[in-house]
Design an enzyme around this catalytic site. Structure first.
Site, short mmCIF file in Angstrom:
data_model
loop_
_atom_site.label_atom_id
_atom_site.label_comp_id
_atom_site.label_asym_id
_atom_site.label_seq_id
_atom_site.Cartn_x
_atom_site.Cartn_y
_atom_site.Cartn_z
N ASP A 150 -3.88 5.07 -5.83
CA ASP A 150 -4.16 6.38 -5.24
C ASP A 150 -3.21 7.44 -5.79
OD1 ASP A 150 -6.06 5.02 -3.85
OD2 ASP A 150 -4.88 4.85 -2.01
N ASP A 165 -10.39 -3.31 -1.69
CA ASP A 165 -9.26 -2.39 -1.55
C ASP A 165 -8.40 -2.85 -0.38
OD1 ASP A 165 -7.66 -0.16 -1.88
OD2 ASP A 165 -9.13 1.28 -1.13
N ASP A 222 0.87 -1.18 0.00
CA ASP A 222 0.00 0.00 0.00
C ASP A 222 0.91 1.23 0.00
OD1 ASP A 222 -1.77 2.06 0.42
OD2 ASP A 222 -2.26 1.48 2.48
N GLU A 254 2.53 -25.56 -83.52
CA GLU A 254 1.61 -24.46 -83.19
C GLU A 254 0.57 -24.18 -84.28
OE1 GLU A 254 4.77 -24.74 -80.65
OE2 GLU A 254 5.02 -24.26 -82.77
N ASP A 313 -17.49 5.01 -1.22
CA ASP A 313 -16.26 4.52 -0.60
C ASP A 313 -16.58 4.16 0.86
OD1 ASP A 313 -13.53 4.04 -0.01
OD2 ASP A 313 -12.89 5.63 -1.37
N ASP A 315 7.17 -31.43 -81.91
CA ASP A 315 7.60 -30.03 -81.78
C ASP A 315 7.01 -29.25 -82.95
OD1 ASP A 315 8.96 -27.81 -80.89
OD2 ASP A 315 10.94 -28.49 -81.53
N HIS A 325 -12.49 9.77 -9.65
CA HIS A 325 -12.50 9.42 -8.22
C HIS A 325 -11.52 10.32 -7.49
CE1 HIS A 325 -12.66 7.10 -4.59
NE2 HIS A 325 -11.47 6.54 -4.73
N ARG A 327 -7.46 -3.80 -5.86
CA ARG A 327 -6.25 -2.99 -5.90
C ARG A 327 -5.01 -3.87 -5.98
NH1 ARG A 327 -4.84 1.74 -1.54
NH2 ARG A 327 -4.13 -0.03 -0.27
N ASP A 378 11.51 -23.22 -75.59
CA ASP A 378 12.89 -22.88 -75.89
C ASP A 378 13.34 -21.70 -75.04
OD1 ASP A 378 12.70 -24.90 -77.71
OD2 ASP A 378 12.38 -23.59 -79.43
N GLU A 381 -3.26 -5.61 0.01
CA GLU A 381 -1.86 -5.95 -0.30
C GLU A 381 -1.25 -6.97 0.67
OE1 GLU A 381 -3.25 -2.76 -2.38
OE2 GLU A 381 -3.08 -2.74 -0.19
#
Length: 1823
Positions: A590, A491, A250, A1388, A374, A1385, A648, A574, A1492, A494
């Protein structure tokens, strides 16, 4: 004899001796072992510290306590070296402190254990532990756990509620990550992907004493974040010798280094710009301090417990947080109302004053949800009481708030007064707690410890005790019945006490006064808390002090559940410890009303995001001191974006709620403004909490988490993000209205103005006047919103909306999570709605991915705001997907509901009324932007006059590539009639005659067309558009269509819609609503010689179209056009080449795939544009489209090849390596090459003869220089080789006795002019020379053609007569010289003159130079360039006459089937045909080489693209000429190409005439050896390749496979084209660049083994730099697959005789599967006649089984089982392997298990087990 009696003296001496012996033994034991578990302090007389030169930055402090001096340092056995710098330790550890490793045990690949022994050395603080145990485990792929603890006795360990519930799921061996050094003991933690060292404890010794534990580790960077709880003035830690104590306390958060409320020994380290990061969590709750030093390094000093570390690996900082929260517990989703604004203060004085505060803030319409009280509400500050004078109406207060939609939260502290209540009444809560022994006791374990807190003398609940938990729950339930409230604030936990230790003080012992006290505030352990020797159920308070808040949270959660039941409620604590966020939020304590604390709150929030408590905030305006207006105003602005947003303040200070500053104050106005924005965005914030809860993502997010590659972001801590998308930039300094704000490198929009920000990736001076805060939305965001109100109760009833912020690609994405906002476990129960939104190219998809909640208010989404819309919308439509109607419902948004701000480029869609929980598509079409225009004048000479003459729009554009001449939106056709049937639809359409003709003389428009759509199957449809009034050419390529259509609409993956004006077809994937074809765009044209159709695409990911050289596999859609017309043209950029494939595969944004074929064989082009869209233009025929729906890429190919024909199964030998060149001088040269290849031992199956084997290049005539070739071929074939010869289609007509021509002419097989134009042969010139000429090669090419080349006729292979003639000629040649395959070959067809000899093409000149000429390589020279006249006549096999103009592109296709049939008939074997020109379905009969090519580096990677494209086209047997055809190859390139080419399905080294040799034996021994080695790998894997070829033939699967086919959900793979797969399981990553000795390759997200080492690479889902020495190619086998293999030989003839081996690559689950196909390798149609073997293999963690699926294999082709290699078999020694055959007989097998590589090699060869019989192999470990 009588017994001898001992004298008294003797007896005395004996007893003394015995006693002395016992004492001696004890002393010896103590000497060697010391006290149990501890070593007494040792003398330093014999100890000499080893003090090498250590950089100052790496010194680790050996004297962390006070009083360091040289004398004291030496006593500790440490090194003394004073400096002129006090921060650097003068006394530091020597290298001969620490521990050694005595033994190591590894029970499986994922765990490691060791025993450690302390090295003899002086002690720092005494009671060192002599023997330690070490345990490490790879718990998951991204989490390493290791623990160091006392080997002899139990020490305190944190009893973590969540971690204890976790189970391990390892997938990577621990050896990939953790290395242990033995003397001294140390740990090196590496990132397994790149072996980078992350955490290296070898820099300093381990110290492990009873009350002092120390370990140091070198880190890879200074980018360290976390550790807490403290006030860190910067988010990025300072590593200049900063020490941070950790011990809950705290204390005031005033900016010092002292310890605060929480205990967080966790930090994150960002390694570098790659984003790779890791986290380190020490799970230890004792007091400690952590030092960061410049090495960079970290040192932990803790005074109890054990060293229990977790190392968490991530590719990004965000991933590290996700891993940490998976470990400690992901955060709770707070109730929706708790995200509202909150007011509180300590000591309102009375409930009346509380109500006054509420009313004045209600009166100004402040958004405000929660009011607190509170401790002043209590009677004398006693828990579970209320002041019945000042707060007499408190029982009704919650109802008062609820009536206006507000909530009430009250506070409870843990300390319980021991005094009576007012009036000397009993304090029953205390009395009941005493009865239940609920209190922490003094060291005697009985007497409650008494301290002092707010109510005076107090006791302290022991929340680690079940009796206390029961008491706490009971008291809270009782109290809640008296005072209704909505949530609880705890609160002072701790735990805090105003007395040091207790009212009686603390005893003098090692707990209250330990040998070392960390640098905690006051440096007294029990300052402002309890004595450390106090007793709790979990242990001494010394050990559990920092867990007090944690244990209170766990108890309070039970209490809240008891009171609120199914309601979620809220807890605020807390004091905290990792894991608290699973149940509670936290505020930053705080603080004070000062400018420092407003700044420092941001790093605090960011840190608690790391710690897993996203519900976090600071006391707005400050708790202590009066807050000035400016400070409070700026704090209200930023506090509006704290997740926990509460104003707060403390007792005695002036009110600071917003209304207290006055109704007209700037503070109030700006507060309301930003709180309304907060409330508007609460759906987004709430969704972020859902993501935190389900995945561990952060809510308040550091900028660096999103922009880690930008080092400027690493220090940004005065700005923060909400999730990915909302950037908050507050003013944090007094008297300023400009801040230095960092704008990360992305598109950003100002929230208030909606304008796009010009800057990016830089700091800017941001102007923020008194009422403004910086608020910016990131491009790419879709934020869900809701109309705000004064409370969430009311706002949740209001309509919702979306803010869409488009990114650089006009895309965006987002999510919405929605539930009732209050119920517990809605995610677990499924009572929620989850939307995923995305925008791609003007379509917003609102996809519901989960729908388990129905909102009682029937919420609607009303408004959508789209930022970054470049042009005004023309129209907006909304499609309701799955609306319950037979079809999706689409409606147009009225223009009155659409607004567009041109200056800001913002589109507003209003009053949409879209129901929450439904799926919608919102589509907007914009005024024609450049990328929305469809080109009306694709020819090069466009101008305004020509444009307008076509009825089109001329408008310039600044977009490069965008057309300036484009179609109006209604240009095209309109629908006149529609007929729907179950199997499809028929539509008649008419050209919109509002516009002129398409503007191409000679190509009249066709005004009336018919459209027919067939639903062929669930995954295939066809749509065809033609002229019903006149016959037009249609492609005569037969397709395999289903015999009956799919008439059941529910089974079809697609739906089809037709738009009327303009006409268009839309194909929609039903599962996603994605339009995968949408031709309802302008420009559809259908004229005689020009047909054009455009379609929008579903995404930018398009693959296919050919044949031409593409620089990437994925098409570039930025205005590129590709011509398609088969031509003898070497590969080059935008050069139309040999084949035509009008097929593409599209990937949708959902990762679904589809394919589209246009069955049209006329010259054409396709144009891409970034809309994204595609335009086809063809110069004849009709439009005949086929579409397959996948939905996976591999299924697309399977469905496509089911349509066009499955690929041919090549002969097995054709998978061997092949050699060819154009330019062999004679058969002796071939013979010498063959001899040299055999001498070099290089695998080699096929030798070719190019046209130089022919006499004057005449088909079927042998050159005298090659008279010995038939005998050579016979010799080679007798030794297992094969021979392929070339045939061109052109036949010389200038010979006096040439049977091939004579018989051809006799059978009328040659292409002629139409009868009305003379009926003569259309003569060309190709390779054949005139007889009796000597060619002068020094002349130019055209002159040589004119003087030396004979007239040549071209067979018309469509005709049955031609096929018979061709077969006859091949048969006759086979009688002279044997061969095994044919290479065709120049088909085409190619000619060396243009059109015909003399160049005079008869007939319509428009056929040679049509009104529209596609962008072909020689378009200016006409279609007949290097080929036949387009008016040449060919005759189909049904007798129909067609123009070469229409069938030119399928000449090679027509040539292929007759050649294949002739080969099979003549040889009686399967063989192989390789053709140059192809068209869809050519793969049924032939393979293809990529033409080719040139000897250049770029051709390596382009060959990969080509192969992958031909995989799409259904031609599996493909490859490029290895080392290149044209130009001389260079050494390194050719060697790299040999490595790559070893993995071409068609693997042939071939080069051109006049260039130096490039075969493998033409270089040096290094080259030939490297070629041999890589070809040996190929040959070993041929059984796998052949199986893939079978699967292609039977199922249509790809052989060469893009990574995206296997990993389509990983979008990284969508762009990869420099790697490829063989099937699903072999990943090939070649080196493709000059000088490269490493290669960057992507390793997809699964297990992979290095082929060369058999080791799991331990990398997945990322790019990796792989070593690539010159002789090496990177190959990886995918875990979960079994690959068949054989020992290689010089030819497949011999390798096929070897036993069959298997590579069993086990996946993450320890399983694998595979298959094997085998036949005689060359029989005709063995699959169709079922003369083959097909087996499957399945591996489990300890066995392998085979299953025979089909077996009609001939006896001569049976194989026995050989060597089985099991990869990933584990590191526990396998000691026994057995094989059980089909008869049930079990046999022992020889095996070798390498525990390092985890490869198990099993040799089944001696057992002669046939693979066509079922077998099972099992293996067992020694454990």
């Amino acid at each position: 004899m009588g017994k001898r009696r001992f004298s008294g003296l003797e007896l005395t001496l004996m007893v003394m001796f015995a006693l002395m012996s016992v004492v001696a033994i004890i002393l010896l034991v103590l000497f060697f072992t010391g006290e149990p578990g501890a070593l007494k302090d040792e003398t330093t007389e014999a100890f000499v510290p080893q003090c090498p030169t250590i950089p100052d930055a790496e010194r680790v402090d050996c004297f962390p306590d006070a009083g360091a001096s040289k004398l004291q340092c030496v006593k500790r056995g440490c090194c003394w070296s004073p400096l002129d710098e006090r921060n650097v330790p003068w006394c530091f550890f020597s290298t001969n402190h620490g521990y050694t490793v005595e033994s190591v045990e590894q029970s499986n690949p994922y765990k490691m254990k060791a025993q450690l022994k302390r090295m003899a050395s002086p002690s720092l603080f005494g009671a060192d532990i002599h023997e330690l145990s070490f345990h490490a485990e790879m718990q998951s792929n991204n989490r390493l756990h290791f623990k160091i603890y006392d080997a002899q006795r139990q020490r305190f360990e944190v009893p973590h509620e969540h971690i204890s519930s976790l189970t391990s799921d390892p997938s990577s061996p621990i050896s990939n990550t953790l290395e242990m050094t033995h003397k001294p003991f140390g740990l090196i933690v590496r990132r397994k992907e790149n072996k980078k060292v992350l955490f290296d404890t070898t820099m300093a010794p381990l110290v492990f004493a009873d009350q002092y534990l120390q370990i140091s580790a070198r880190l890879p960077s200074h980018n360290i974040y976390g550790l807490g709880e403290h006030v860190h003035q910067k988010y990025l830690h300072d590593t200049k010798w900063k020490t941070w104590p950790i011990f809950t306390r705290d204390a005031f958060p005033n900016g010092g280094t002292h310890n605060l409320y929480g205990h967080y020994p966790f930090f994150l380290c960002l390694e570098d710009e790659s984003g790779k990061s890791f986290g380190v969590f020490l799970m230890n709750s004792n007091a400690m301090d952590v030092t960061l030093q410049p090495a960079p390094a970290v040192t932990y000093r803790t005074i109890g417990g054990v060293l229990d570390f977790y190392i968490l690996f991530g590719d990004t900082p965000e991933q590290v947080v996700q891993e940490f929260l998976e470990l400690v517990g992901r955060p709770v989703i707070p109730p929706y109302w708790s995200l509202g604004f909150q007011l509180s203060r300590w000591d309102y004085g009375s409930l009346s004053e509380v109500k006054n505060t509420v009313e004045r803030n209600r009166a100004v319409s402040l958004p405000y949800d929660i009011q607190y009280t509170d401790i002043d509400y209590m009677e004398d500050k006693k828990d579970f009481t209320y002041d019945k004078v000042k707060f007499s109406e408190l029982p009704q207060f919650a109802d008062y708030l609820h009536a206006k939609g507000q909530r009430y939260i009250l506070i409870l502290d843990p300390a319980i007064a021991i005094s009576k209540r007012v009036g000397n009444l009993p304090y029953e809560s205390y009395d009941r707690g005493t009865e239940k022994n609920a209190w922490i006791t003094t060291s005697d374990g009985k007497t409650p410890l008494v301290g002092e807190v707010w109510p005076g003398a107090t006791v302290f609940p022991d929340y680690t005790s079940q009796s206390c938990i029961d008491w706490w729950v009971d008291e809270y339930v009782r109290f809640s019945k008296d005072i209704k409230h909505d949530a609880l604030w705890i609160d002072m936990n701790e735990v805090a006490s105003f007395k040091k230790g207790s009212n009686e003080g603390c005893l003098d012992n090692n707990l209250n006064y330990p040998p070392y006290t960390p640098k905690i505030l006051d440096e007294v352990m029990y300052s402002k808390t309890l004595c450390m020797d106090a007793k709790q159920a979990w242990g001494n308070h010394y050990d559990v002090h920092s867990l007090y808040g944690y244990s209170m949270v766990l108890a309070t959660e039970k209490a809240l559940q008891s009171v609120f039941g199914g309601n979620r409620t809220l807890m605020l604590t807390r004091s905290s410890f990792p894991g608290v966020g699973k149940y509670s939020g936290h505020w930053l304590g705080d603080n004070g009303a000062n400018w420092n604390d407003i700044k420092w709150a941001i790093p605090g929030m960011l840190e608690f995001g790391l710690f897993g408590i996203p519900y976090i905030g600071a006391d707005i305006c400050g708790f202590f001191d009066d807050s000035g207006e400016e400070l409070c105003r700026r704090w209200m602005q930023v506090g509006a974006f704290y997740p926990f947003s509460r104003n707060h303040n403390a007792q005695g200070y002036k009110p600071q709620d917003p209304a207290a500053f006055g109704a007209d104050s700037t503070l109030l106005r700006t507060s309301i403004h930003y709180l309304r924005i907060r409330y508007t965005l609460l759906p987004y914030l709430y969704t972020l909490f859902y993501k935190a809860h389900t995945t561990g993502e952060t809510v308040v997010r550091p900028v660096l988490h999103e922009f880690y590659s930008d080092s400027a972001s690493w220090k940004v801590d005065q700005q923060f993000l909400w999730g990915k998308y909302l950037l908050i930039t507050p003013v944090l300094h007094p008297g300023v209205d400009t801040v230095d704000a960092y704008i990360p490198d992305a598109v950003w929009y100002d929230y208030d103005t909606m304008e796009r920000v010009a800057d990016r990736g830089t700091y800017v001076k941001m102007h923020l006047p008194a009422d403004k805060l910086g608020l910016h939305i990131r491009g790419g965001a879709i934020l869900p919103t809701q109309r705000p109100d004064v409370t969430t109760t009311y706002s949740r009833r209001h309509p919702m909306g979306l803010i869409v912020a488009l990114d650089d690609n006009s895309q965006a994405a987002g999510e919405l999570f929605w539930d009732d906002g209050d119920s517990r476990e809605t995610v677990k129960t499924g009572n929620y709605i989850h939307y995923k939104y995305n925008v791609v190219y003007g379509v917003l998809t609102m996809q519901v991915v989960h729908n388990g909640y129905k909102d009682p208010d029937a919420l609607k989404l009303e408004n959508i705001t789209v930022l970054g819309v470049p042009q005004p919308p023309i129209s907006v439509s909304v499609t309701h997907v799955g609306s319950g109607l037979p079809e999706n419902s689409t409606s147009t948004v009225p223009t009155a509901n659409i607004q567009y701000d041109r200056a800001k480029q913002v589109m507003f869609l209003k009053d949409l009324s879209l129901a929450l929980g439904e799926i919608y598509l919102v589509k907007w079409e914009l005024e024609t932007a450049g990328n929305q225009r469809f080109d009306c004048h694709p020819e090069e000479d466009a101008d305004e006059a020509k444009c307008r003459a076509r009825g089109c729009i001329w408008e310039l554009s600044s977009i490069e590539g965008a057309p300036w001449c484009f179609y109006p939106k209604d240009y095209g056709y309109t629908v006149t009639t529609v007929e729907n049937v179950d199997s499809g639809m028929t539509v008649d359409i008419t050209r919109n005659r509002k516009y002129r003709s398409s503007g191409r003389p000679g190509s009249p428009d066709i005004d009336n067309l018919r459209v027919k759509i067939w639903y062929h199957s669930s995954d295939m449809l066809q749509f065809k558009i033609w002229d019903p009034s006149a016959e037009r050419y249609e492609v005569p390529v037969p397709l395999s269509l289903p015999p009956t259509p799919e008439t059941d609409e529910s089974k079809r993956l697609y739906k089809v819609e037709v738009t009327s004006n303009p006409f268009g077809i839309q194909v929609i994937r039903k599962s996603t609503g994605t339009k995968i074809w949408d031709s309802s765009v302008p420009g559809f044209t259908f004229s005689d010689m020009f047909i054009q159709v455009s379609t929008r695409l579903s995404s930018e990911y398009v693959y296919g179209f050919g044949e031409t050289e593409h620089p990437t596999y994925k098409h570039n859609l930025n205005y590129h056009t590709w011509g398609m017309f088969s031509k003898d043209q070497p590969p080059g950029y935008k050069m139309n080449c040999y084949g035509v494939h009008p097929f593409y595969m599209g990937l949708e944004s959902t990762a679904d795939a589809h394919g589209v074929l246009l069955l049209n064989s006329n010259a054409m082009d396709v144009s891409f544009q970034p809309t994204p869209a595609l335009t086809y233009r063809t110069i004849g025929g009709i439009l005949d489209f086929f579409m397959v729906l996948g939905p996976t890429p591999e299924m697309v190919v399977q469905e496509y090849t089911a349509l066009i024909g499955r690929p041919v199964l090549p002969a097995y030998w054709s998978l061997g390596f092949q050699l060819c060149r154009y330019g062999y001088a004679n058969d002796t040269e071939i013979a010498d090459l063959y001899k040299d290849m055999r001498a070099a031992g290089i695998p080699y199956d096929v030798q070719y003869g190019d046209i130089d084997y022919m006499e004057r290049q005449l088909d079927f005539v042998l050159n005298p220089e090659f008279d010995g070739l038939p005998a050579l071929v016979d010799k080679m074939r007798g030794e297992g080789m094969r021979f392929i010869f070339i045939l061109d289609p052109a036949i010389s007509g200038n010979e006096t006795a040439y049977p091939a021509f004579d018989r051809g002419k006799e059978n009328d097989v040659f292409i002629k002019w139409p009868q009305n134009l003379g009926d003569g042969i259309v003569w060309g010139k190709v390779w054949p020379d005139y007889p009796n000429v000597t060619v002068d090669d020094s002349l130019d090419w055209d002159t040589q053609i004119e003087l030396y080349r004979a007239y040549a006729a071209f067979p018309d292979f469509f005709r049955n007569e031609t096929a018979l003639w061709w077969k006859k000629e091949i048969q006759d040649f086979y009688s002279k010289m044997k061969f095994d395959g044919i290479w065709i070959d120049m088909n085409e067809p190619a000619s060396f003159v243009h059109g015909t000899v003399g160049g005079n093409c008869l007939g319509n000149p428009l056929l040679e130079n049509p009104p529209y000429m596609p962008p072909l390589e020689s378009k200016h020279l006409g279609l007949n360039h290097k080929t036949l006249c387009m008016n040449s006549e060919q005759i189909l096999n049904n007798g129909k006459k067609v123009r070469h103009y229409d069938v030119h592109n399928i000449y090679g296709w027509s040539h292929t089937e007759p050649t294949y049939n002739a080969l099979l008939s003549v040889t009686g074997k399967r063989g192989i045909v390789v053709t140059r020109s192809t068209y869809p379905s050519s793969g049924k009969w032939a393979g293809h080489w990529l033409g080719d090519n040139f000897s250049s580096w770029d051709q390596l990677y382009k060959s990969i693209i080509g192969m992958m494209e031909f995989s799409l086209f259904g031609i599996s047997y493909t490859g490029a000429d290895i080392c290149g055809f044209f130009n001389a190859a260079e050494y390194e390139m050719c060697l790299r190409w040999m490595q790559l080419g070893a993995f071409y399905p068609y693997s042939r080294n071939h080069n051109g005439k006049g260039n130096k040799r490039q075969d493998p034996v033409a270089w040096d021994h290094t080259f030939s050896n490297a070629s041999r080695d890589v070809l040996n790998i190929r040959y070993s894997l041929l059984p796998y390749l052949y199986t893939l070829m079978y699967e292609a033939h039977a199922k249509g699967s790809t052989v060469v496979r893009p990574l995206l086919h296997e990993f389509v959900n990983d979008k990284t793979t969508w762009d990869i084209y420099k790697q490829f797969l063989w099937g699903p399981a072999l990943l090939i990553t070649p080196a493709l660049d000059r000088g490269a000795r490493s290669v960057d390759g992507y390793v997809p997200n699964t297990r992979w083994y290095d082929f060369h080492t058999a080791k799991d690479v331990g990398v997945r889902g990322r790019m990796v730099t792989m070593p690539a020495p010159l002789e090496h190619i990177n190959l990886h086998i995918r875990g979960g697959y079994i690959l068949p293999w054989q020992r290689p030989e010089n030819t497949t003839y011999y390798s096929r005789k070897n036993p069959l081996g298997l590579i069993v690559a086990l996946g993450d689950s320890g399983t694998a599967t595979g298959s094997f196909f085998w036949d005689d390798g060359e029989g005709i149609d063995t699959v169709e006649t079922k003369e083959y073997l097909l087996t499957s293999f399945t591996a489990q963690p300890n066995n392998l089984t085979s299953e025979v699926i089909h077996n009609m294999l001939g006896p001569a082709d049976r194989l026995t089982l050989g060597e089985v290699r099991v990869w990933g078999a584990g590191s526990v020694r396998i000691t026994e392997v057995t094989l059980t055959d089909t008869t049930g007989v079990e046999q022992q097998l020889n095996a070798n298990h390498n525990v390092d590589t985890q490869e198990l090699i099993i040799d089944a060869t001696p057992k002669s087990v046939y693979v066509d019989q079922k077998f099972t192999i099992r293996w067992k470990t020694s454990i």
